[in-house]
Enzyme design. Sequence first.
Site, short mmCIF file in Angstrom:
data_model
loop_
_atom_site.label_atom_id
_atom_site.label_comp_id
_atom_site.label_asym_id
_atom_site.label_seq_id
_atom_site.Cartn_x
_atom_site.Cartn_y
_atom_site.Cartn_z
N LYS A 118 -26.70 -31.17 -52.81
CA LYS A 118 -27.61 -32.07 -52.10
C LYS A 118 -27.79 -33.42 -52.79
O LYS A 118 -27.96 -34.44 -52.12
CB LYS A 118 -28.96 -31.40 -51.85
CG LYS A 118 -29.67 -30.79 -53.02
CD LYS A 118 -30.91 -30.03 -52.57
CE LYS A 118 -31.64 -29.37 -53.73
NZ LYS A 118 -30.85 -28.24 -54.31
N ASN A 141 -36.41 -35.33 -54.26
CA ASN A 141 -36.11 -34.43 -55.36
C ASN A 141 -35.07 -35.03 -56.31
O ASN A 141 -34.81 -34.51 -57.38
CB ASN A 141 -35.58 -33.10 -54.80
CG ASN A 141 -35.54 -31.99 -55.83
OD1 ASN A 141 -36.52 -31.74 -56.52
ND2 ASN A 141 -34.41 -31.32 -55.94
N HIS A 187 -33.29 -19.27 -57.08
CA HIS A 187 -34.75 -19.18 -57.27
C HIS A 187 -35.29 -17.82 -56.86
O HIS A 187 -36.41 -17.71 -56.33
CB HIS A 187 -35.46 -20.28 -56.48
CG HIS A 187 -35.01 -21.67 -56.83
ND1 HIS A 187 -35.19 -22.21 -58.09
CD2 HIS A 187 -34.37 -22.62 -56.11
CE1 HIS A 187 -34.69 -23.43 -58.11
NE2 HIS A 187 -34.18 -23.71 -56.92
#
Length: 451
Positions: A118, A141, A187
């Site tokens: 990303k 981010n 995660h």
Amino acid sequence: MTQQNPYYAIVGLGKTGLSVARYLAKKNLAFVMMDTRANPPLLNEFLAAFPNAPLMLDGLSPQHLNAAKEIILSPGLSSQLPEMQEAQKKGVPIIGDIEIFARDCTGTIIAITGSNGKSTVTTLVGLMLAQAGFSVQVGGNLGEPALDLLHEPPTNFYVLELSSFQLETTHSLKNHIACILNITADHMDRYATLNDYIQAKQRIYQNCQSAIYTLDDKYTVPQMVNTQQDFRFSLHPPQNNNDFGIREQDHKTYLSCGAQLLLNVDELKIKGQHNWLNALAALAIYQAAAKCAEFEPALEALKNFAGLAHRCEWVAEQQQITWINDSKGTNVGATNAALAGIGQAIAGKIIWIAGGLGKDADFSALAPNAARFVRLAILIGQDAQRLSQTINQFCPYHFAENLKQAVITAQQYAQPNDCVLLSPACASFDQFKDFIDRGEQFKLAVKELVQ
């Protein structure tokens, strides 16, 4: 600060929390800053900018959380914390910085998420649109926090990299263009199931006008949303005019849109099939944003793009051995993409340096590429032993006490046409400040050895 004088509770004094404080102060809105740590990394910067602001460290204050107008939670902290749950039960909304951004932004928003790639795609889209003459702000981010991008007059395009954590606390975002690049397990220390992680990512499509997704990953396909126009990308030949994919012609491989050949992949500075996908995704987003068939500016930006630091970054080459820094490979999906992409592009084998903080990941998906492309794995960090138990039947491995020793060992075993690849499949916090620190230490160790 009372209910008669409402205030916001900022939770997490990092880059995002500091940007929220700056935003609220600019709007003359009262806030209290909290952090679970006694000495958060940006404490001195906060004190210098806001010497009189209420500050609570080394824990969260339920009293102040429960009385806040809204809690603005940094993405590094979970909304499942007991203090957050208690405040939510008392009717206090929990939001993030992207929610505030969405309420205030009047420009065109392009939002990009995914387990891997990303940052590369977000950067590429910004470069492509700038090359085409648009005004562009890039962040989220990646790089600058989103709230720091809001200036007057508004920018044509705001290109945001968004994490699943940021999407969890966002409700009002109406992206003009939204993209999920890929989804692999990541995660899992924060999400109970893979489906919970997928649903967090899927939030990016809510209220969007155009969805961009890959035909190579079913989890990226929008679920239960209606969009005006979608664009798809894949490593296979395009199926229609809105598809971006790979075509072979005259023994050469091209990035393509529909039947149109756009660029020979040999002209790309970023190597590997995973970067072909990143390039195709960026081209699809550019097409949706620019609304024209004129690809030349985007292709010019793409040809000049040498990649991001710590993401399959070329470090050195000596005695026909290439050294690559992919410290940003902090999960299994990213490392698998690097192993496959580089393994297929070189004549030799990979000496693979891996390990660190595994975040409860399932390493088994690494086995096929380890068997096919890896000459030797050199394992470091907290979860080195657990990683070895997964790959021991597929490739030889050694343990190293630290990264410098791993680099020395790699040089001893590498052969001409091999690539020494740091792609840990793990987070860095067991031995390093972050993935950047890990990557810089790798580059330093390599340059000391090969010069």
